[in-house]
Design a protein around this motif. Structure first.
Motif, mmCIF file in Angstrom:
data_model
loop_
_atom_site.group_PDB
_atom_site.id
_atom_site.type_symbol
_atom_site.label_atom_id
_atom_site.label_comp_id
_atom_site.label_asym_id
_atom_site.label_seq_id
_atom_site.Cartn_x
_atom_site.Cartn_y
_atom_site.Cartn_z
ATOM 1 N N ARG A 184 0.807 -1.354 0.041
ATOM 2 C CA ARG A 184 0.160 -0.141 0.027
ATOM 3 C C ARG A 184 0.893 1.160 0.146
ATOM 4 O O ARG A 184 1.878 1.373 0.395
ATOM 5 N N LEU A 185 0.133 2.226 -0.466
ATOM 6 C CA LEU A 185 0.866 3.508 -0.227
ATOM 7 C C LEU A 185 0.857 3.990 0.905
ATOM 8 O O LEU A 185 -0.056 3.646 1.852
ATOM 9 N N PRO A 186 1.757 5.046 1.610
ATOM 10 C CA PRO A 186 1.623 5.560 2.799
ATOM 11 C C PRO A 186 0.123 6.196 3.006
ATOM 12 O O PRO A 186 -0.047 6.778 1.959
ATOM 13 N N SER A 187 -0.272 6.301 3.936
ATOM 14 C CA SER A 187 -1.489 6.920 4.547
ATOM 15 C C SER A 187 -0.961 8.695 4.461
ATOM 16 O O SER A 187 -0.107 8.969 4.452
ATOM 17 N N MET A 188 -2.283 9.208 4.209
ATOM 18 C CA MET A 188 -2.036 10.773 4.296
ATOM 19 C C MET A 188 -1.542 11.071 5.515
ATOM 20 O O MET A 188 -0.880 12.125 5.544
ATOM 21 N N SER A 189 -1.650 10.604 6.694
ATOM 22 C CA SER A 189 -1.472 10.851 7.982
ATOM 23 C C SER A 189 0.119 10.722 8.110
ATOM 24 O O SER A 189 0.942 11.728 8.458
ATOM 25 N N MET A 190 0.504 9.514 7.711
ATOM 26 C CA MET A 190 1.963 9.282 7.370
ATOM 27 C C MET A 190 2.800 10.283 6.725
ATOM 28 O O MET A 190 3.830 10.984 6.914
ATOM 29 N N LEU A 191 2.196 10.662 5.410
ATOM 30 C CA LEU A 191 2.772 11.529 4.604
ATOM 31 C C LEU A 191 2.832 12.872 4.953
ATOM 32 O O LEU A 191 3.890 13.637 4.931
ATOM 33 N N LYS A 192 1.843 13.430 5.968
ATOM 34 C CA LYS A 192 1.861 14.751 6.506
ATOM 35 C C LYS A 192 2.973 14.808 7.733
ATOM 36 O O LYS A 192 3.546 15.603 7.584
ATOM 37 N N ARG A 193 2.868 13.671 8.484
ATOM 38 C CA ARG A 193 3.970 13.579 9.419
ATOM 39 C C ARG A 193 5.466 13.573 8.641
ATOM 40 O O ARG A 193 6.304 14.247 9.292
ATOM 41 N N TYR A 194 5.616 12.862 7.842
ATOM 42 C CA TYR A 194 6.834 12.827 7.080
ATOM 43 C C TYR A 194 7.327 14.152 6.565
ATOM 44 O O TYR A 194 8.510 14.585 6.725
ATOM 45 N N ALA A 195 6.177 14.908 5.972
ATOM 46 C CA ALA A 195 6.639 16.278 5.343
ATOM 47 C C ALA A 195 7.036 17.248 6.578
ATOM 48 O O ALA A 195 7.975 17.973 6.363
#
Length: 93
Positions: A70-81
């Motif tokens: 799966r692609l990373p969740s929106m939550s994970m992408l926001k945290r990464y950003a």
């Protein structure tokens, strides 16, 4: 023994392989953007993980696309950003 680049160049000659590879182009681009964000921030995976309050292995899986298919969740992408000092922006073009 062939290098990774040589193997990919050989595989790309196969039309079926190339078609499947092309289907994943957007995902590959996203993974490249993750790496670029971290590298431009001058951070290690461990440092990003600490800022995200997760493990280094979770960041490594995210950057390599190995997140259980799966692609990373929106939550994970926001945290990464946020961890890399970037803003997450998603667009329909």
């Amino acid at each position: 023994m062939k290098t990774h680049e040589e193997m990919i160049a050989e595989w790309m000659k196969d039309p079926e392989y190339r078609a499947e590879y092309d289907k994943l182009e957007e995902e590959f681009r996203m993974l490249d953007m993750l790496l670029e964000a971290r590298q431009s921030a001058g951070l290690t995976q461990a440092q990003v993980a600490e800022r995200m309050q997760t493990s280094q292995s979770a960041v490594a899986r995210m950057e390599s696309g190995l997140t259980c298919g799966r692609l990373p969740s929106m939550s994970m992408l926001k945290r990464y950003a946020e961890a890399t000092g970037k803003q997450l922006r998603i667009q329909f073009v």
